[in-house]
Design a protein around this motif. Structure first.
Motif, PDB file in Angstrom:
ATOM      1  N   ALA A 231       0.633  -1.497   0.230  1.00  0.00           N
ATOM      2  CA  ALA A 231       0.084   0.071  -0.304  1.00  0.00           C
ATOM      3  C   ALA A 231       0.973   1.104   0.119  1.00  0.00           C
ATOM      4  O   ALA A 231       1.990   1.059   0.504  1.00  0.00           O
ATOM      5  N   ASN A 232       0.176   1.801  -0.300  1.00  0.00           N
ATOM      6  CA  ASN A 232       0.785   3.155  -0.226  1.00  0.00           C
ATOM      7  C   ASN A 232       2.301   3.406  -1.220  1.00  0.00           C
ATOM      8  O   ASN A 232       3.029   3.990  -0.561  1.00  0.00           O
ATOM      9  N   CYS A 233       1.368   3.379  -2.312  1.00  0.00           N
ATOM     10  CA  CYS A 233       2.782   3.306  -3.596  1.00  0.00           C
ATOM     11  C   CYS A 233       2.603   3.375  -4.646  1.00  0.00           C
ATOM     12  O   CYS A 233       1.462   3.265  -5.466  1.00  0.00           O
ATOM     13  N   GLU A 234       3.173   4.079  -5.172  1.00  0.00           N
ATOM     14  CA  GLU A 234       3.012   4.347  -6.792  1.00  0.00           C
ATOM     15  C   GLU A 234       3.936   3.676  -7.606  1.00  0.00           C
ATOM     16  O   GLU A 234       5.125   3.866  -7.627  1.00  0.00           O
ATOM     17  N   PHE A 235       3.432   2.724  -8.719  1.00  0.00           N
ATOM     18  CA  PHE A 235       4.408   2.330  -9.275  1.00  0.00           C
ATOM     19  C   PHE A 235       3.935   2.669 -10.846  1.00  0.00           C
ATOM     20  O   PHE A 235       3.209   2.589 -11.372  1.00  0.00           O
ATOM     21  N   ILE A 236       4.608   3.139 -10.967  1.00  0.00           N
ATOM     22  CA  ILE A 236       5.123   4.362 -12.688  1.00  0.00           C
ATOM     23  C   ILE A 236       5.477   2.818 -13.562  1.00  0.00           C
ATOM     24  O   ILE A 236       7.055   2.798 -13.943  1.00  0.00           O
ATOM     25  N   ASN A 237       5.216   2.876 -14.935  1.00  0.00           N
ATOM     26  CA  ASN A 237       5.530   1.886 -15.957  1.00  0.00           C
ATOM     27  C   ASN A 237       6.043   3.138 -16.613  1.00  0.00           C
ATOM     28  O   ASN A 237       5.495   3.851 -17.780  1.00  0.00           O
ATOM     29  N   VAL A 238       7.198   3.464 -17.053  1.00  0.00           N
ATOM     30  CA  VAL A 238       8.665   4.645 -17.453  1.00  0.00           C
ATOM     31  C   VAL A 238       8.679   4.219 -18.981  1.00  0.00           C
ATOM     32  O   VAL A 238       8.596   2.805 -19.331  1.00  0.00           O
ATOM     33  N   GLU A 239       9.033   5.096 -19.713  1.00  0.00           N
ATOM     34  CA  GLU A 239       9.570   4.509 -21.237  1.00  0.00           C
ATOM     35  C   GLU A 239      11.211   3.983 -21.287  1.00  0.00           C
ATOM     36  O   GLU A 239      11.062   4.002 -22.421  1.00  0.00           O
ATOM     37  N   SER A 240      11.588   3.813 -21.082  1.00  0.00           N
ATOM     38  CA  SER A 240      12.663   3.800 -20.510  1.00  0.00           C
ATOM     39  C   SER A 240      13.727   4.171 -19.213  1.00  0.00           C
ATOM     40  O   SER A 240      13.129   4.312 -18.257  1.00  0.00           O
ATOM     41  N   GLU A 241      14.428   2.501 -19.873  1.00  0.00           N
ATOM     42  CA  GLU A 241      15.485   3.066 -18.363  1.00  0.00           C
ATOM     43  C   GLU A 241      16.029   4.613 -17.311  1.00  0.00           C
ATOM     44  O   GLU A 241      16.327   4.570 -16.425  1.00  0.00           O
ATOM     45  N   PHE A 242      16.354   5.496 -18.537  1.00  0.00           N
ATOM     46  CA  PHE A 242      16.705   6.654 -17.925  1.00  0.00           C
ATOM     47  C   PHE A 242      15.732   7.485 -17.238  1.00  0.00           C
ATOM     48  O   PHE A 242      15.968   7.873 -16.241  1.00  0.00           O
ATOM     49  N   ALA A 243      14.374   7.116 -17.721  1.00  0.00           N
ATOM     50  CA  ALA A 243      13.270   7.852 -17.047  1.00  0.00           C
ATOM     51  C   ALA A 243      12.686   7.202 -15.779  1.00  0.00           C
ATOM     52  O   ALA A 243      12.677   7.380 -15.112  1.00  0.00           O
ATOM     53  N   ALA A 244      13.177   5.536 -16.039  1.00  0.00           N
ATOM     54  CA  ALA A 244      12.410   5.333 -14.476  1.00  0.00           C
ATOM     55  C   ALA A 244      14.200   5.366 -13.307  1.00  0.00           C
ATOM     56  O   ALA A 244      13.617   5.744 -12.237  1.00  0.00           O
ATOM     57  N   LEU A 245      15.018   5.790 -13.476  1.00  0.00           N
ATOM     58  CA  LEU A 245      15.981   6.108 -12.706  1.00  0.00           C
ATOM     59  C   LEU A 245      15.943   7.889 -12.359  1.00  0.00           C
ATOM     60  O   LEU A 245      15.575   8.422 -11.008  1.00  0.00           O
ATOM     61  N   SER A 246      15.302   7.955 -13.754  1.00  0.00           N
ATOM     62  CA  SER A 246      15.047  10.057 -13.368  1.00  0.00           C
ATOM     63  C   SER A 246      13.396  10.269 -12.521  1.00  0.00           C
ATOM     64  O   SER A 246      14.158  10.739 -11.755  1.00  0.00           O
ATOM     65  N   GLY A 247      12.746   8.956 -13.099  1.00  0.00           N
ATOM     66  CA  GLY A 247      11.384   9.102 -11.733  1.00  0.00           C
ATOM     67  C   GLY A 247      12.332   9.283 -10.879  1.00  0.00           C
ATOM     68  O   GLY A 247      11.148   9.591  -9.300  1.00  0.00           O
ATOM     69  N   VAL A 248      12.605   8.451 -10.047  1.00  0.00           N
ATOM     70  CA  VAL A 248      12.886   7.810  -8.483  1.00  0.00           C
ATOM     71  C   VAL A 248      13.848   8.834  -8.302  1.00  0.00           C
ATOM     72  O   VAL A 248      13.815   9.328  -6.852  1.00  0.00           O
ATOM     73  N   ILE A 249      14.474   9.952  -8.863  1.00  0.00           N
ATOM     74  CA  ILE A 249      15.954  10.810  -8.519  1.00  0.00           C
ATOM     75  C   ILE A 249      14.689  11.786  -8.233  1.00  0.00           C
ATOM     76  O   ILE A 249      14.332  12.832  -7.106  1.00  0.00           O
ATOM     77  N   GLY A 250      13.696  12.691  -8.958  1.00  0.00           N
ATOM     78  CA  GLY A 250      11.886  13.265  -8.659  1.00  0.00           C
ATOM     79  C   GLY A 250      12.159  12.778  -7.818  1.00  0.00           C
ATOM     80  O   GLY A 250      11.758  13.670  -6.670  1.00  0.00           O
TER      81      GLY A 250
END
Lengths: 416, 337
Positions: free
Chosen positions: A48-67
């Motif tokens: 619970a209390n977790c956002e799982f985001i399917n992103v468009e690349s690994e670059f975006a995956a790590l960038s998303g968690v950076i944000g």
């Protein structure tokens, strides 16, 4: 709770128990089962209390968690191989910003030639990025290291890569002791960021730093890693108190504190190495094995102490620094500088090539006698290599190497 | 939504100018910048060039976003001029929470910030990502499309100055045909940038069917503020593409920045429109149409088109055709808002 389960599923369940709040994921073999598992846990509400985001690349995956990490929540992602390289810029950035992200690497070779199987080329390519790198020997440790990783990352505000051998661990079913949620909660307190995007106290994160302060910022990153050398054993001891088993730490010894001959390796190959050590010890050979769990920061002192007096050091590593030799090897040599210990390195298991007990034993026995070159390419098929070299000499337009080799080998795959 | 959009049907232009007075309009329609309680989100002391269109655009945009969010906005910045001139360590011109990660990942970082706010059930704080045309239409394009497609709750603002100005004026996919840059020199048979097919990112954003897309210009700051304000009252992925002339890269006089921007709108090369869920809902009509030459002539990047010995009539016509096509496509002539 003991469970017969797949390594990736166990890792996913362990991550869920760490209560990450944002997970970004992009699929790549052999990391996929971990993020599939987490996606399901979020979707069913078990996490619970977790956002799982399917992103468009690994670059975006790590960038998303950076944000997300900069916004003050606990974050996680996972990748492998090409994916890690595709996010390389963000890998360095996350470390430079000091964001305590935890990322699993399902270790896999890097192409070309494209290859989905296991070696350590991917993590090794990022060894200087400023992330802490810890390697799991088996799936029990893979589970435990992730729980340790969040604690370590957040204590120091530094990202941690947990390296788990692709397929050999990620896809293997083993008996795993999954901890109870209460234990994890007791071990891992809620995340308290050291820097956060907060409208009440606005800060700028990620400013441009010139020659006047860049060296100091970089030194402080190095200083944090050195602090980790003290903190990692401390956190492991705390882990043992709560979970009742030893996991993590800088290095693991297997008869290596007393043996005259010591094998050094990272990750799951230590299982095979220990079997060979058992066989050789049964035959009266004084040999032991040391597994490096923490590769960055590199435990120079611990390794110098462990190997400083041995007769022969034998490194088995799944990585090749093209044009130099091993990647682990120079680190060990630095730990042993001035001590003149004989050191032999085997480059083994590249692209998933099986590392057999028989081949290891031959390498160890020759190395102990000083009768082998270093680096030694374990089980390298010289016939194939020489045939291709010869083809290159004969014809200018000799064609693509990998395809030529495959054609010459005929149908393959059955014995991999 | 219309009551949130302070675009007035009747405009009180100050005589001989394009400026609409704040005093004569309804209090709600006055510029955020005209108010003493504006936030100064991007405050003075930064290191932008004289006449920088981006600094002007960003200041108006972010202050409008701050007002619309009751001073609860987090900004994510791509690498580029805006990032460099506002935050040379240890100084910062940002008076709001601000994060810069990389050149190509601002949309994804913003997605992460929005996700963190969502998971903490923080509905008040809003996320604005911003970058130049290079960071948006080129290197950050994949992340931008991903952010749109997931309809993440982010307003992305592109400050388009039509080139890589921070690195010394190289060509980007937003550089117009014939423009001279450091990588499309004004030499050879076809001086300046190629006449390609163009890359219209507002239209590409619309193709994602996101709730709101708009173009804006620093020649019409009231409209820019209104569009940012409107966007801030919508949730989901939103995109505003702001034209911001660069005196350095365009070879225009610093005091002509707003004039260049206005001529670009008035000749039809930069249409101002809004779109919701993929459909154009509003356009700003051209007030006084001008030929493209008027816009091109005051910029050194197009000087090779106007050589006294050999004016490049053919290519000026081609540029005029682009403007005409915009005018037709967006119905920019005639009566209207």
């Amino acid at each position: 709770m003991l469970k017969q389960t797949e390594g990736s599923q166990a890792v996913a369940e362990a991550i869920a128990m760490c209560r990450p709040e944002v997970i970004c994921a992009y699929p790549i073999t052999p990391q996929t089962h971990i993020v599939e598992g987490l996606s399901a846990l979020v979707k069913t509400g078990q996490l619970a209390n977790c956002e799982f985001i399917n992103v468009e690349s690994e670059f975006a995956a790590l960038s998303g968690v950076i944000g997300a990490s900069a916004a003050g929540v606990r974050t996680y992602t996972a990748t492998s191989s090409q994916g890690l390289l595709f996010m390389a810029e963000a890998v360095y950035n996350a470390a430079g910003l000091g964001l305590p992200i935890v990322m699993t690497i399902g270790n896999r070779a890097i192409g070309a030639p494209i290859n989905i199987w296991n070696d350590h080329s991917d993590s090794m390519a990022m060894r200087d990025s400023g992330w802490i790198q810890i390697f799991a020997e088996n799936n029990q440790e893979a589970v435990d290291l992730h729980i340790l990783a969040f604690k370590l990352a957040e204590r120091l505000s530094i990202p941690v890569m947990v390296c788990v051998d692709g397929f050999i661990l990620t896809h293997a079913y083993e008996r795993i002791d999954l901890p109870a949620q209460e234990q994890v909660d007791q071990f891992l307190p809620p995340y308290e960021p050291v820097q956060v995007l907060d409208i009440r106290e606005p800060v700028s994160i990620g400013a441009m730093v010139g020659p006047d302060a860049f060296a100091e910022v970089r030194y402080l990153a190095h200083h944090k890693q050195l602090q980790a050398l003290d903190l990692i054993p401390e956190i492991s001891a705390e882990f043992q108190q709560i979970f009742g088993r030893s996991s993590g730490g800088l290095v693991h010894h297997y008869h290596s504190e007393t043996a005259k001959h010591v094998v050094v390796a990272l990750g799951s190959v230590n299982g095979t190495i220990k079997d060979v050590v058992d066989d050789m010890r049964a035959d009266g050979i004084d040999i032991g094995a040391m597994s490096i769990c923490t590769f960055r920061p590199f435990p120079l002192a611990a390794i110098r102490q462990a190997l400083g007096k041995v007769d022969c050091v034998m490194v088995v590593e799944k990585s090749l620094d093209v044009g130099l030799g091993g990647m682990v090897d120079p680190n060990i040599r630095m730990a042993l500088r001035g001590l003149k210990r004989p050191l032999f390195t085997a480059i083994a298991g590249l692209g998933g090539r099986p590392i057999t007990k028989a081949s290891l034993r031959v390498f160890f026995e020759k190395a102990m006698k000083g009768e082998i070159e270093t680096p030694h390419f374990l089980d390298l098929d010289w016939k194939v290599v020489n045939r291709e070299l010869e083809r290159g000499r004969k014809t200018r337009r000799s064609g693509p190497t990998a395809e030529n080799i495959l054609r010459a080998l005929g149908p393959v795959g059955g014995d991999v | 939504m219309t009551d949130l959009n302070p675009q007035q049907k009747v405009k009180f232009y100050q005589k001989g100018t394009y400026t609409t007075s704040n005093r004569l309009v309804d209090a709600r329609a006055r510029l955020v910048q005209a108010s003493m309680d504006r936030n100064n989100s991007l405050t003075c002391g930064h290191r932008a060039c004289q006449g920088c269109g981006e600094a002007l655009g960003a200041r108006y945009a972010i202050d409008a976003a701050m007002r619309a969010s009751h001073n609860q906005t987090i900004a994510v910045n791509a690498t580029g001029c805006l990032e460099v001139f506002t935050t040379p360590y240890p100084e910062t011109s940002w008076q709001i929470p601000w994060v810069h990660s990389l050149f190509g990942n601002a949309p994804a970082v913003a997605t992460g910030v929005a996700a963190a706010l969502k998971v903490r059930k923080n509905k008040q704080v809003r996320v604005v990502a911003q970058g130049g045309d290079g960071g948006t239409t080129d290197i950050g394009f994949g992340c931008l499309s991903g952010m749109f497609e997931r309809n993440d709750d982010v307003l992305y603002i592109c400050y388009d100055n039509q080139g890589y100005m921070n690195t010394g004026v190289q060509r980007s996919s937003a550089t117009p045909p014939a423009a001279r840059t450091a990588t499309t020199q004004a030499v050879g048979d076809a001086p300046g940038n190629v006449f390609g097919t163009g890359k219209n990112v507002p239209l590409i954003a619309m193709a994602h069917n996101i709730p709101y897309v708009a173009t804006a210009s620093i020649a019409n700051l009231k409209d820019l503020e209104a569009k940012v304000t409107k966007a801030m009252h919508i949730h989901g992925a939103r995109y505003i593409h702001v034209n911001v002339p660069c005196p350095l890269g365009w070879g225009s006089a610093p005091h002509d920045t707003v004039r260049v921007a206005r001529l670009m709108v008035e000749c039809g090369l930069f249409p101002l429109f809004e779109a919701e869920f993929g459909e154009v809902t509003n356009v700003i009509k051209i007030r006084k149409r001008v030929p493209v030459e008027e816009y091109l002539k005051i910029q050194k990047r197009f000087a090779h088109l106007f050589r006294k010995d050999k004016p490049d009539i053919e290519r000026i016509r081609a540029i005029q055709a682009m403007a005409d096509a915009n005018i037709k496509r967006y119905k920019l002539l005639g009566e209207g808002a």
